[in-house]
Design an enzyme around this catalytic site. Sequence first.
Site, short mmCIF file in Angstrom:
data_model
loop_
_atom_site.label_atom_id
_atom_site.label_comp_id
_atom_site.label_asym_id
_atom_site.label_seq_id
_atom_site.Cartn_x
_atom_site.Cartn_y
_atom_site.Cartn_z
N ARG A 1 0.82 -1.21 0.00
CA ARG A 1 0.00 0.00 0.00
C ARG A 1 0.85 1.25 0.00
O ARG A 1 1.93 1.29 0.56
CB ARG A 1 -0.88 0.00 1.24
CG ARG A 1 -1.80 1.21 1.33
CD ARG A 1 -2.65 1.16 2.55
NE ARG A 1 -1.98 1.80 3.66
CZ ARG A 1 -2.53 1.96 4.86
NH1 ARG A 1 -3.74 1.50 5.10
NH2 ARG A 1 -1.88 2.56 5.82
N CYS B 1 0.00 5.52 0.72
CA CYS B 1 -1.03 6.43 1.20
C CYS B 1 -0.47 7.84 1.16
O CYS B 1 0.60 8.09 1.72
CB CYS B 1 -1.46 6.05 2.62
SG CYS B 1 -2.82 7.06 3.25
#
Length: 155
Positions: free
Chosen positions: A106, A108
């Site tokens: 991920r 972000c």
Amino acid sequence: MNVFLKAIKPEKAPKALGPYSPAVKLGDFVYLSGQIPLNPETGEIEGTTIEEQTHQVMKNIKVVLEEMGLDYRHIVKTTIFMSDLSEFDRLNEVYGSYLEEPYPARSCVQIARLPKDVKVEIECIVIDTLVYEQQMAAQQGGCSSCGGGCDGGCC
């Protein structure tokens, strides 16, 4: 026209806000466009808090995945765009409740503004492993020539 690229446009997902597909599939790879907290039934933004909006985004992702028979476990990478990183922990709590280990990779980031001034947008890279899962299940049950009685392998 790309004959190898298939657009995925689920009936139950929010409609695209522009000239893009909610997802495209190329071989085993699926690329989900960024999902925002649009309620697919009303076309309106769902929720005002980061928690409410993240729940709706994850529900929207689920609908797109289900169109292909996939689930959250098929996600290998997400990119999360937030309007305010000070809400990062609250987003993580909701986001993490939809996933199991091994969690997807991920990124972000905080950006200045998102479509319709929402708090969060999440895009995903997904691998369709259904064919391989079926092959593994068949192998674990044994082969047809021995009726599966060879300790999980073929005779």
